[in-house]
Design a protein around this motif. Sequence first.
Motif, mmCIF file in Angstrom:
data_model
loop_
_atom_site.group_PDB
_atom_site.id
_atom_site.type_symbol
_atom_site.label_atom_id
_atom_site.label_comp_id
_atom_site.label_asym_id
_atom_site.label_seq_id
_atom_site.Cartn_x
_atom_site.Cartn_y
_atom_site.Cartn_z
ATOM 1 N N ASN A 145 0.829 -1.204 0.000
ATOM 2 C CA ASN A 145 0.000 0.000 0.000
ATOM 3 C C ASN A 145 0.863 1.254 0.000
ATOM 4 N N ARG A 146 1.941 1.224 0.786
ATOM 5 C CA ARG A 146 2.845 2.382 0.847
ATOM 6 C C ARG A 146 3.486 2.648 -0.518
ATOM 7 N N ARG A 147 3.938 1.573 -1.172
ATOM 8 C CA ARG A 147 4.573 1.729 -2.478
ATOM 9 C C ARG A 147 3.578 2.229 -3.520
ATOM 10 N N ASP A 148 2.341 1.731 -3.462
ATOM 11 C CA ASP A 148 1.319 2.175 -4.413
ATOM 12 C C ASP A 148 0.982 3.644 -4.208
ATOM 13 N N ARG A 149 0.930 4.073 -2.936
ATOM 14 C CA ARG A 149 0.645 5.494 -2.673
ATOM 15 C C ARG A 149 1.752 6.386 -3.219
ATOM 16 N N GLU A 188 -7.972 7.936 -1.847
ATOM 17 C CA GLU A 188 -7.936 9.400 -1.972
ATOM 18 C C GLU A 188 -6.906 9.830 -3.013
ATOM 19 N N TYR A 189 -5.775 9.136 -3.058
ATOM 20 C CA TYR A 189 -4.780 9.433 -4.093
ATOM 21 C C TYR A 189 -5.337 9.147 -5.484
ATOM 22 N N HIS A 190 -6.048 8.019 -5.635
ATOM 23 C CA HIS A 190 -6.633 7.680 -6.934
ATOM 24 C C HIS A 190 -7.679 8.722 -7.354
ATOM 25 N N LEU A 265 -35.440 15.466 -1.540
ATOM 26 C CA LEU A 265 -35.003 16.475 -2.505
ATOM 27 C C LEU A 265 -36.238 17.041 -3.189
ATOM 28 N N ARG A 266 -36.614 18.263 -2.816
ATOM 29 C CA ARG A 266 -37.886 18.828 -3.276
ATOM 30 C C ARG A 266 -37.742 19.727 -4.501
ATOM 31 N N ASN A 267 -36.606 20.385 -4.644
ATOM 32 C CA ASN A 267 -36.466 21.355 -5.732
ATOM 33 C C ASN A 267 -35.047 21.312 -6.278
ATOM 34 N N TRP A 268 -34.772 22.182 -7.261
ATOM 35 C CA TRP A 268 -33.457 22.180 -7.908
ATOM 36 C C TRP A 268 -32.340 22.614 -6.968
ATOM 37 N N LEU A 269 -32.671 23.467 -5.986
ATOM 38 C CA LEU A 269 -31.656 23.888 -5.026
ATOM 39 C C LEU A 269 -31.202 22.697 -4.182
ATOM 40 N N ASP A 270 -32.168 21.867 -3.747
ATOM 41 C CA ASP A 270 -31.820 20.663 -2.989
ATOM 42 C C ASP A 270 -30.983 19.716 -3.843
ATOM 43 N N ILE A 271 -31.353 19.592 -5.119
ATOM 44 C CA ILE A 271 -30.637 18.697 -6.027
ATOM 45 C C ILE A 271 -29.206 19.184 -6.237
ATOM 46 N N GLU A 272 -29.033 20.510 -6.385
ATOM 47 C CA GLU A 272 -27.683 21.057 -6.577
ATOM 48 C C GLU A 272 -26.809 20.797 -5.357
ATOM 49 N N LYS A 273 -27.353 21.014 -4.158
ATOM 50 C CA LYS A 273 -26.580 20.783 -2.932
ATOM 51 C C LYS A 273 -26.158 19.318 -2.832
ATOM 52 N N HIS A 274 -27.095 18.431 -3.176
ATOM 53 C CA HIS A 274 -26.780 17.000 -3.091
ATOM 54 C C HIS A 274 -25.738 16.606 -4.144
ATOM 55 N N ALA A 275 -25.834 17.201 -5.332
ATOM 56 C CA ALA A 275 -24.863 16.911 -6.401
ATOM 57 C C ALA A 275 -23.465 17.364 -5.991
ATOM 58 N N ARG A 276 -23.388 18.519 -5.312
ATOM 59 C CA ARG A 276 -22.077 18.998 -4.834
ATOM 60 C C ARG A 276 -21.489 18.045 -3.797
ATOM 61 N N THR A 277 -22.344 17.403 -3.004
ATOM 62 C CA THR A 277 -21.875 16.434 -2.016
ATOM 63 C C THR A 277 -21.383 15.157 -2.685
ATOM 64 N N LEU A 278 -22.096 14.726 -3.729
ATOM 65 C CA LEU A 278 -21.751 13.472 -4.399
ATOM 66 C C LEU A 278 -20.502 13.595 -5.277
ATOM 67 N N ALA A 279 -20.294 14.774 -5.863
ATOM 68 C CA ALA A 279 -19.224 14.949 -6.853
ATOM 69 C C ALA A 279 -17.844 14.526 -6.339
ATOM 70 N N PRO A 280 -17.375 15.013 -5.161
ATOM 71 C CA PRO A 280 -16.044 14.585 -4.692
ATOM 72 C C PRO A 280 -15.966 13.088 -4.426
ATOM 73 N N MET A 281 -17.085 12.473 -4.013
ATOM 74 C CA MET A 281 -17.103 11.035 -3.772
ATOM 75 C C MET A 281 -16.908 10.252 -5.063
ATOM 76 N N MET A 282 -17.225 10.879 -6.194
ATOM 77 C CA MET A 282 -17.112 10.229 -7.494
ATOM 78 C C MET A 282 -15.809 10.593 -8.203
ATOM 79 N N GLY A 283 -14.929 11.332 -7.509
ATOM 80 C CA GLY A 283 -13.654 11.716 -8.105
ATOM 81 C C GLY A 283 -13.741 12.973 -8.950
#
Length: 351
Positions: A145-149, A188-190, A265-283
């Motif tokens: 793992n150390r070498r791969d990092r 996190e490196y990947h 998620l009721r409106n586009w504002l809720d959807i945008e906030k959730h998308a911002r949360t998901l984006a870093p999790m997806m790289g």
Amino acid sequence: MAFTKLSIDAAGADATRGSFPPSETDVWTIFRALRDARSVFGLRPGHIQTLQAMLSFLKPGHGETVFASNNSICRRVGGIDERTLRRHINRFVELGFIKRNDSSNRKRYRVRSSGGECISYGLSLAPLLQRASELIAIAQEMENNRRDRIFVRKQILTKLAHLEEYDPSNAFINYARRALRRKLSLPEYHALLASTDAECQSLSTPDDPPETMELPANDGQTVRHQSKSKKEKKDLDNDVADEELKPHLLTSVCDQATSFSTVRLRNWLDIEKHARTLAPMMGIHPETFEKAKSAIGVQKASCAIFIMLQLGKRIRDFGAYFHSITLGQRQNQFDPLALIKRLSETNERTV
């Protein structure tokens, strides 16, 4: 230490029950494996120094029990107090690396019968030796793992150097270098490498080439063909403009993304906030999401996150795909409403 291998008497309480021949047990290889994997077991450097001192009391051919007094062990460690020594020994006992074989008067010694049977009273390190395979495997995994990092980190630094050469003012460079100051895990490196790749592609991607058209036999047919194509495109744009993607349709069809939300998620504002949360999790780097928001609008950028997560394994690299449909060559082809309808039809067929 003058010896490297521990020859263990097979008789009595000191008999080994390990999976490899006792005569081939390299006690210091086992010690180094535990030393390298100490964080897995919650051991501190002080614990390792105590174990090293205890191992130094073992003699070839005399088993794996330590008979030295606490005072002798404390001096060999380097002068620690007896209270600390007891605490370290208790920790090793809890982890199953040491077993206490106490005599009636708490003294440490060995007795033999006339028939050669042996009883050892002291601190037995047999459990440690019996777990050699486990410890060596853990230490090897940590080393891999150390070498791969390090390997992925060097890739990121190389790509950042290219980015800095072409665009020194790029905000992503400072973000990535700040992230590299921390001790990141391999995933996190990947993820950072994927974001760096996407950023590099945004600089190296050429402008969208003009659409090619197969020319007919004569100019008259060419003019008629172009006029017909423009009319069809105009009609299609009008049809799409008349129909609007509703938030509830997006959230109901893209149930994979919705399942990660703790609130409705009721409106586009809720959807945008959730998308911002998901984006870093997806790289997908937050800066990339902001660029996509400026390029195609917040609704389409948020829809892209939801749709990509719904497609799941059909997308090999989330970061590269997001860049392609929001900032790259496929930007003009990305139609969230059409994709949502297609996904809805697929869901209905599979029900």
